[in-house]
Scaffold this active site. Structure first.
Site, mmCIF file in Angstrom:
data_model
loop_
_atom_site.group_PDB
_atom_site.id
_atom_site.type_symbol
_atom_site.label_atom_id
_atom_site.label_comp_id
_atom_site.label_asym_id
_atom_site.label_seq_id
_atom_site.Cartn_x
_atom_site.Cartn_y
_atom_site.Cartn_z
ATOM 1 N N THR A 256 24.348 -42.326 -29.944
ATOM 2 C CA THR A 256 23.293 -43.336 -30.001
ATOM 3 C C THR A 256 22.447 -43.348 -28.731
ATOM 4 O O THR A 256 21.454 -44.048 -28.656
ATOM 5 C CB THR A 256 23.887 -44.740 -30.210
ATOM 6 O OG1 THR A 256 24.943 -44.918 -29.259
ATOM 7 C CG2 THR A 256 24.468 -44.872 -31.594
ATOM 8 N N HIS B 138 28.874 -43.704 -21.883
ATOM 9 C CA HIS B 138 28.985 -44.745 -20.860
ATOM 10 C C HIS B 138 30.451 -45.097 -20.639
ATOM 11 O O HIS B 138 31.343 -44.470 -21.207
ATOM 12 C CB HIS B 138 28.130 -45.958 -21.227
ATOM 13 C CG HIS B 138 28.415 -46.514 -22.586
ATOM 14 N ND1 HIS B 138 29.579 -47.203 -22.867
ATOM 15 C CD2 HIS B 138 27.713 -46.458 -23.733
ATOM 16 C CE1 HIS B 138 29.557 -47.560 -24.138
ATOM 17 N NE2 HIS B 138 28.448 -47.106 -24.686
ATOM 18 N N HIS C 125 32.969 -45.420 -23.467
ATOM 19 C CA HIS C 125 33.503 -44.163 -23.988
ATOM 20 C C HIS C 125 34.550 -43.575 -23.058
ATOM 21 O O HIS C 125 35.454 -42.879 -23.493
ATOM 22 C CB HIS C 125 32.378 -43.129 -24.130
ATOM 23 C CG HIS C 125 31.298 -43.542 -25.077
ATOM 24 N ND1 HIS C 125 29.992 -43.658 -24.684
ATOM 25 C CD2 HIS C 125 31.332 -43.856 -26.392
ATOM 26 C CE1 HIS C 125 29.254 -44.033 -25.722
ATOM 27 N NE2 HIS C 125 30.050 -44.162 -26.764
ATOM 28 N N LYS D 17 28.335 -56.002 -34.571
ATOM 29 C CA LYS D 17 26.987 -56.206 -34.043
ATOM 30 C C LYS D 17 26.336 -57.390 -34.724
ATOM 31 O O LYS D 17 26.590 -57.649 -35.894
ATOM 32 C CB LYS D 17 26.138 -54.962 -34.296
ATOM 33 C CG LYS D 17 26.793 -53.710 -33.791
ATOM 34 C CD LYS D 17 25.844 -52.897 -32.967
ATOM 35 C CE LYS D 17 26.557 -51.883 -32.113
ATOM 36 N NZ LYS D 17 27.806 -51.384 -32.697
ATOM 37 N N ARG E 225 20.943 -52.128 -35.657
ATOM 38 C CA ARG E 225 20.409 -51.404 -34.519
ATOM 39 C C ARG E 225 19.239 -50.556 -34.981
ATOM 40 O O ARG E 225 19.116 -50.231 -36.151
ATOM 41 C CB ARG E 225 21.483 -50.567 -33.840
ATOM 42 C CG ARG E 225 22.159 -49.549 -34.713
ATOM 43 C CD ARG E 225 22.938 -48.596 -33.875
ATOM 44 N NE ARG E 225 24.088 -49.220 -33.221
ATOM 45 C CZ ARG E 225 24.986 -48.508 -32.554
ATOM 46 N NH1 ARG E 225 24.869 -47.221 -32.486
ATOM 47 N NH2 ARG E 225 26.010 -49.108 -31.979
ATOM 48 N N GLN F 104 32.763 -43.013 -42.272
ATOM 49 C CA GLN F 104 33.787 -42.785 -41.255
ATOM 50 C C GLN F 104 35.128 -42.457 -41.912
ATOM 51 O O GLN F 104 35.879 -41.611 -41.429
ATOM 52 C CB GLN F 104 33.918 -43.996 -40.328
ATOM 53 C CG GLN F 104 34.874 -43.729 -39.178
ATOM 54 C CD GLN F 104 34.772 -44.762 -38.069
ATOM 55 O OE1 GLN F 104 33.733 -45.364 -37.860
ATOM 56 N NE2 GLN F 104 35.865 -44.967 -37.362
ATOM 57 N N ASP G 40 36.986 -52.242 -31.984
ATOM 58 C CA ASP G 40 35.978 -52.636 -32.980
ATOM 59 C C ASP G 40 35.952 -51.675 -34.173
ATOM 60 O O ASP G 40 35.294 -51.935 -35.166
ATOM 61 C CB ASP G 40 34.590 -52.724 -32.325
ATOM 62 C CG ASP G 40 34.205 -51.445 -31.575
ATOM 63 O OD1 ASP G 40 35.085 -50.605 -31.321
ATOM 64 O OD2 ASP G 40 33.016 -51.293 -31.259
ATOM 65 N N LYS H 215 32.079 -58.086 -21.958
ATOM 66 C CA LYS H 215 32.119 -56.636 -21.823
ATOM 67 C C LYS H 215 31.809 -56.211 -20.398
ATOM 68 O O LYS H 215 30.863 -56.697 -19.795
ATOM 69 C CB LYS H 215 31.075 -56.000 -22.751
ATOM 70 C CG LYS H 215 31.628 -55.683 -24.109
ATOM 71 C CD LYS H 215 30.701 -54.741 -24.851
ATOM 72 C CE LYS H 215 31.187 -54.608 -26.288
ATOM 73 N NZ LYS H 215 30.257 -53.872 -27.130
ATOM 74 N N LYS I 159 28.356 -53.200 -17.725
ATOM 75 C CA LYS I 159 26.929 -53.451 -17.922
ATOM 76 C C LYS I 159 26.314 -53.734 -16.559
ATOM 77 O O LYS I 159 26.893 -54.429 -15.746
ATOM 78 C CB LYS I 159 26.726 -54.696 -18.796
ATOM 79 C CG LYS I 159 27.241 -54.518 -20.196
ATOM 80 C CD LYS I 159 26.141 -54.076 -21.124
ATOM 81 C CE LYS I 159 26.695 -53.998 -22.528
ATOM 82 N NZ LYS I 159 26.150 -52.908 -23.299
ATOM 83 N N THR I 160 25.134 -53.218 -16.367
ATOM 84 C CA THR I 160 24.414 -53.541 -15.145
ATOM 85 C C THR I 160 23.095 -54.177 -15.559
ATOM 86 O O THR I 160 22.799 -54.255 -16.740
ATOM 87 C CB THR I 160 24.092 -52.276 -14.327
ATOM 88 O OG1 THR I 160 23.160 -51.500 -15.074
ATOM 89 C CG2 THR I 160 25.328 -51.443 -14.079
#
Length: 405
Positions: free
Chosen positions: A40, A45, A48, A82, A86, A171, A192, A227, A230-231
Site C-alpha cells: 500500500t 514501516h 511490518h 479501518k 482506503r 486472503q 487485525d 499505535k 507514527k510521527t
RNA sequence: GGAGCGGUACCCAAGUGGCCAAAGGGGGCAGACUGUAAAUCUGUUGGCAGACGCCUUCGGUGGUUCGAAUCCACCCCGCUCCA
C-alpha cells in the site's frame, strides 16, 4: 526452549487457532508458513517490522517463510479495522510499490538456497475468472458469518463496499493456494488479520480436508493503547530516504519509559534477561535502556554503521560532546549569503513557511549555532558558518546542519 | 430509482446573510518544569506583511446580493430508510 515459547515470552503472540497443535508442529517439523504484506506504500514501516522479526525467529528455528506480497489483494484493499475505505491505488502504483518492498525484504529475511520464498499473489488473483471463483470458493463463505466478524464491525457502522467485503475471500484463497503450491500450513499476521486468517484455515479444511493453522502477532501499541511508530510526518518508514536513520534512532530514543520494555522485547534480539534488566531501570537511568533500544533497532533496520552514525550525531547534539559530522545536513547555495535568514530557511525546507518561522522566533524557539534568533530581519552571514557549517535548532529537539555549496 | 440527512481547516465538530481566517475538542508546534521521557501548566496553530492591511479557504460550478461557509439552481460524493 521451544520456539513458540520464545515468541510467547517476548510477547509477540496474540491469538492461536490451535495452540497445542501449533506448538507440536513447530517443534517437530520444518514448517512452511506465510505472512502477507500488501504493497500500500513504497516502503515497509515499523508495523511490518515486528512481523519480520517473528518471521526471522521462525526462520532461524528452521522453518521456511513465505513472504507473500499482496500485489493482487492491494487492488481491493483490506477493510479490517479501518473506519474508512482506503483510497484505491492505481495498478502502476501497486507495481511500483511491490518492487520497492521486495527490495527491502531481502535485508531482513534470508532467501538464499531456498530458505525462504517470495511470491506475489497477483500471480493467481489477477486472472481469476469471476464465476469460477464464486462457484469454487464463494460457496464456502457464509455472509451471515462474515457479517459477525470483528474485522467488519467498524465498517458496518460507516459503510462497506462489496469490493472490500471480498478481501477476506481473497486472503483465504491465498492461503489455500500457498497450501497447494508449497504445503504452507501456517499463516501468521497482525492481530487485525485474525478474521482473515481464520477464513483461510476454514477454507483449507473444506477444500482440501486438511488441517491448517493460524496465529496472530501483537500490534505495536504504547502504554496508552495507541499505535506506535507514527510521527508527525506519518509512519516511521524503514526506507532511509523516507525516514532518515537519525530520525529513526531519535524516535526510539524518546519512547515513553513505560514502553521501553515492550519495545526491547519486540524490536530487538537482546536476550530476555537483558531486556528485563534494562527495563527495570528507573528515572534518569532508563535513558541508558533507551539508548540501547534505539541503537539496536536502528542497527537491525539500517545496519550497524548507520546506527553508529545516528548515535554519534545524537550524542554530539544532546550530549554536547563529539563531532557533528553525522548530523543530517542540508546544502544551500552560497549566494544566499546576505538574504534574510527566514527566507533561506524556508528555501532549505527547514521551516515550512515564513509565518511559521516568525512564530518560532516570537516564541523564542529558533537558534542559530545555539544562539537565540530574536529578530525577523536577521540576515544569513558568512560568519554563521563556523567550521563550514551552521547549526539550526528549532525548539529543543529538532536540529539541522546547513552547509554552503 | 424514490424519500430523508449530510460534505466546514491535519482530524472530530459548531456556525445558517455582514461582528468569520471561521467557536470548541483532539493532534501539531513553541515556552515552563524535567531525564532528549511521561504527566501538568502557558502560548500558538491558512499565507504574505514588524503593527495597519492584503490574499486564499467552508464538496464543485454558476447565480441572487453592496456583502455568502450561510440564500437559489444544477452537479459530484457519503450515510440512512424504501424499492
Amino acid at each position: 526452549m521451544s520456539i513458540l515459547d520464545v515468541l510467547k515470552e517476548r510477547g509477540y503472540i496474540e491469538q492461536f487457532s490451535h495452540e497445542e497443535e501449533i506448538k507440536e508442529l513447530l517443534d517437530k517439523e520444518k514448517v512452511t508458513f506465510y505472512i502477507g504484506f500488501d504493497p500500500t506504500a513504497d516502503s515497509l514501516h515499523v508495523g511490518h517490522f515486528i512481523q519480520l522479526m517473528v518471521m526471522s525467529y521462525l526462520q532461524k528455528a528452521g522453518h521456511r517463510p513465505i513472504v507473500l506480497i499482496g500485489g493482487g489483494t492491494a487492488m481491493v484493499g483490506d477493510p479490517s479495522g479501518k473506519t474508512d475505505m482506503r483510497k484505491m491505488l492505481s495498478k502502476e502504483d501497486i507495481t511500483y510499490n511491490v518492487e520497492c518492498i521486495k527490495k527491502q525484504m531481502e535485508k531482513f529475511i534470508d532467501f538464499s538456497e531456498g530458505k525462504a520464498i517470495l511470491v506475489n499473489n497477483a500471480e493467481w488473483l489477477l486472472n481469476l475468472n469471476y464465476i469460477d471463483f464464486l462457484r469454487d470458493i464463494g460457496v464456502h463463505f457464509s455472509v451471515n458469518r462474515m457479517l459477525t466478524a470483528e474485522c467488519f464491525k467498524l465498517r458496518l457502522e460507516k459503510g462497506l463496499s462489496f469490493l472490500e467485503f471480498n478481501y477476506m475471500l481473497m486472503q483465504a484463497y491465498d492461503f489455500l493456494e500457498l497450501n497447494r503450491r508449497y504445503g504452507c500450513k501456517l499463516e501468521v499476521g497482525g492481530n487485525d488479520q485474525w478474521s482473515n486468517i481464520l477464513a483461510g484455515v476454514d477454507l483449507i479444511r473444506r477444500k482440501e480436508g486438511k488441517e491448517a493453522y493460524g496465529m496472530t502477532i501483537t500490534l505495536l501499541t504504547n502504554s496508552e493503547g495507541k499505535k506506535m511508530g507514527k510521527t508527525e510526518k506519518g509512519a516511521l518508514w524503514l526506507d532511509p530516504n523516507k525516514t532518515s536513520p537519525y530520525e529513526f534512532y531519535q524516535y526510539w530514543r524518546n519512547v515513553n519509559d513505560a514502553d521501553v520494555e515492550k519495545c526491547l522485547r519486540l524490536l530487538t534480539f537482546l536476550p530476555m534477561e537483558e531486556v528485563r534488566k534494562l527495563s527495570s531501570l528507573k528515572d534518569k537511568e532508563i535513558n541508558e535502556a533507551k539508548k540501547i533500544l534505539a541503537f539496536e533497532v536502528t542497527k537491525l533496520v539500517h545496519g550497524e554503521e548507520e546506527a553508529k552514525k545516528a548515535q554519534e550525531a545524537a550524542e554530539a547534539l544532546f550530549g554536547g560532546s563529539g563531532d557533528l559530522s553525522n548530523v543530517p545536513t542540508i546544502k544551500i547555495s552560497s549566494n544566499l549569503i546576505g538574504q534574510k535568514l527566514l527566507d533561506v530557511l524556508v528555501e532549505a525546507k527547514v521551516i515550512p513557511s515564513k509565518s511559521e518561522g516568525k512564530r518560532l522566533i516570537q516564541q523564542g524557539g529558533l537558534y542559530i549555532n545555539n544562539e537565540k534568533v530574536s529578530s525577523f530581519d536577521e540576515v544569513l552571514k558568512e560568519e554563521m558558518f563556523k567550521e563550514g557549517f551552521m547549526l539550526v535548532r528549532k525548539g529543543k529537539k529538532s536540529y539541522n546542519k546547513i552547509e554552503l555549496e
